[in-house]
Design an enzyme around this catalytic site. Structure first.
Site, short mmCIF file in Angstrom:
data_model
loop_
_atom_site.label_atom_id
_atom_site.label_comp_id
_atom_site.label_asym_id
_atom_site.label_seq_id
_atom_site.Cartn_x
_atom_site.Cartn_y
_atom_site.Cartn_z
CG HIS A 1 -0.75 -0.31 2.46
ND1 HIS A 1 0.20 0.36 3.17
CD2 HIS A 1 -1.28 -1.22 3.32
CE1 HIS A 1 0.26 -0.11 4.39
NE2 HIS A 1 -0.61 -1.08 4.51
CG HIS B 1 -4.27 -6.09 12.26
ND1 HIS B 1 -5.26 -5.15 12.06
CD2 HIS B 1 -3.21 -5.68 11.52
CE1 HIS B 1 -4.80 -4.23 11.24
NE2 HIS B 1 -3.57 -4.52 10.90
CD GLU C 1 -3.45 -3.53 6.79
OE1 GLU C 1 -2.90 -3.30 7.88
OE2 GLU C 1 -3.26 -2.83 5.76
CG ASP D 1 -1.17 -7.58 6.19
OD1 ASP D 1 -2.27 -7.18 6.59
OD2 ASP D 1 -0.10 -7.14 6.63
CG HIS E 1 -1.41 -0.15 11.57
ND1 HIS E 1 -1.84 0.22 10.33
CD2 HIS E 1 -1.18 -1.45 11.52
CE1 HIS E 1 -1.82 -0.85 9.53
NE2 HIS E 1 -1.42 -1.86 10.25
CG ASP F 1 0.68 -4.93 11.52
OD1 ASP F 1 1.14 -5.90 10.92
OD2 ASP F 1 -0.33 -4.30 11.15
CE1 TYR G 1 5.42 -3.47 9.09
CE2 TYR G 1 5.25 -2.57 11.29
CZ TYR G 1 4.73 -3.33 10.27
OH TYR G 1 3.51 -3.93 10.42
CG HIS H 1 4.48 -7.86 8.64
ND1 HIS H 1 4.03 -8.51 7.50
CD2 HIS H 1 3.47 -7.04 9.02
CE1 HIS H 1 2.81 -8.08 7.21
NE2 HIS H 1 2.43 -7.19 8.12
#
Ligand code: FEO
Length: 404
Positions: A27, A81, A83, A85, A147, A166, A194, A227
């Site tokens: 993104h 989370h 999101e 991914d 986030h 994250d 990051y 990650h």
């Protein structure tokens, strides 16, 4: 041998994630070294899958799970989370494994419903709630807006391990799974990138969360993010770096970001760098023809000053400069001194427009926008050097006031 083996993280926790060697655009963030989507399996009485992976990597994750336990034996799935991914494979994991229960934060339950329109129950976990896995226990902390509104982390007390989601992550594809197996300078660089590109706007919340974790007195020997590598050696180091980045104390570093049509604005940037250096500041020049916006953000993370230069084109700032300023504005860097500059031919609006954007970002402008018509001569370059010097002097004052 299974092509995709799980990696043992602690006595009862296995990494069952996936490695994305190819991704370069996350993104808008240039992920030059790829990334990993980490999922973890807790081999407790209630076999628990912690997070999932981006949808195209579902089979890789399930193969890794299968190298430890038959996926049909998964009792619980916890989604920290929503999101995609991390949740993209969730619907298919639910379908394949038929877990007894799926958990998320209160906001996570809503977000997962809105993403996937699931028709099964997702159980909400509240801040501070404990979830028994039989012979192990997970404690959850909501980390709203770190986030996303649904984000949470959890602590597996028996293993002294935090599933940090994250948090403390980085985009780095590697076959190595632990921080002590990788080059520390690469880890510092990618962790900073990051933080700058994902967490910087939420720094106040990061500071509060780190204070809360310290108050809780959690004994942490492993941090397992979603990650990049698992932290087992430099746990204190990465927490300390996050604390420092969140504080955004002024430093004697200046990021000089610019683009140029006919090298006049570039010439101004180099003269400004000379003035910054003469004033004791370290100048990092970032020509946008060669610097991705996400690398600019990384340089701004530990800078005390942001100077931005743009030529005027059709009464506007250069498109690359507008792109970078829009991106940086969203990241809400704090405590910056700055200035705007640029060469022009006949109308010269760009430097003023850049200054307006910097002011809107609450950058403290050290001088009026500096404009030079066509090609800077010696006198104009001397003015550029003076601008650099005045920014350096302002920086010195700020650093002294902050005790830096
Ligand atoms: Fe890695 Fe916010 O997802």
């Amino acid at each position: 041998m299974n092509s995709f083996e799980a990696v043992k993280i602690t006595d009862r926790v296995w990494w069952v994630g996936a490695i994305d060697w190819a991704i370069r655009n996350f993104h808008g963030y240039l992920t030059s070294r790829g990334t990993t989507y980490n999922a973890y399996l807790v081999m407790a009485d209630k076999v628990t899958l912690v997070d999932t992976v981006k949808r195209p990597f579902r089979d890789e994750m399930l193969a890794r799970v299968a190298s430890v336990v038959d996926p049909s034996k998964i009792d619980y799935v916890v989604s920290h989370h929503s999101e995609m991914d991390h949740s993209g494979s969730l619907p298919e994991v639910i379908e394949a494994a038929r877990p007894e229960k799926v958990f998320a934060s209160t906001n996570g339950v809503k977000a997962l419903r809105d993403h996937f329109h699931l028709d099964r129950e997702i159980v909400a976990l509240k801040d501070g709630e404990k979830l028994s896995l039989g012979d192990a226990e997970l404690t959850f902390l909501e980390t709203k807006m770190l986030h996303w509104p649904d984000s949470m982390v959890s602590y597996l007390a028996g293993e002294k391990l935090v599933f940090s989601q994250d948090g403390f992550g980085m985009h780095l594809a590697s076959t190595e799974r632990f921080d002590d197996e990788l080059d520390p300078s690469v880890l510092r660089q990618e962790a900073a990138k990051y933080y700058a590109n994902i967490l910087l706007p939420f720094s106040t919340l990061v500071t509060k969360l780190l204070a809360r974790v310290a108050e809780l007195g959690l004994d942490i020997s492993t941090i397992a993010p979603d990650h990049g590598p698992v932290w087992r050696k430099d746990v204190a180091g990465i927490i300390g770096r996050w604390k420092k980045w969140a504080a955004q104390e002024p430093t004697m570093k200046a990021a000089v970001v610019y683009d140029s049509m006919w090298q006049s604005t570039a010439l101004m940037a180099r003269a400004i760098a000379g003035g910054l250096a003469a004033g004791g500041a370290s100048a990092k020049l970032l020509p946008l023809s060669a610097s991705h916006r996400s690398d600019v953000a990384t340089e701004v993370l530990d800078a005390g000053a942001l100077l931005v230069g743009s030529p005027t084109m059709n009464n506007q700032m250069f498109p690359t400069v507008a792109d970078c300023l829009t991106y940086l504005k969203g990241l809400k860097p704090k405590h910056l001194v700055g200035a705007a500059f640029g060469s022009y031919g006949w109308s010269g609006e760009a430097a003023g427009k850049v200054a307006e954007e910097l002011a809107a970002m609450k950058v403290e402008l050290a001088a009026e926008p500096l404009k030079v018509r066509y090609v800077p001569d010696e006198a104009a370059l001397a003015k550029c050097a003076e601008l650099g010097l005045s920014v350096a002097e302002k920086l010195k004052e700020k650093c002294a006031a902050s005790g830096g």
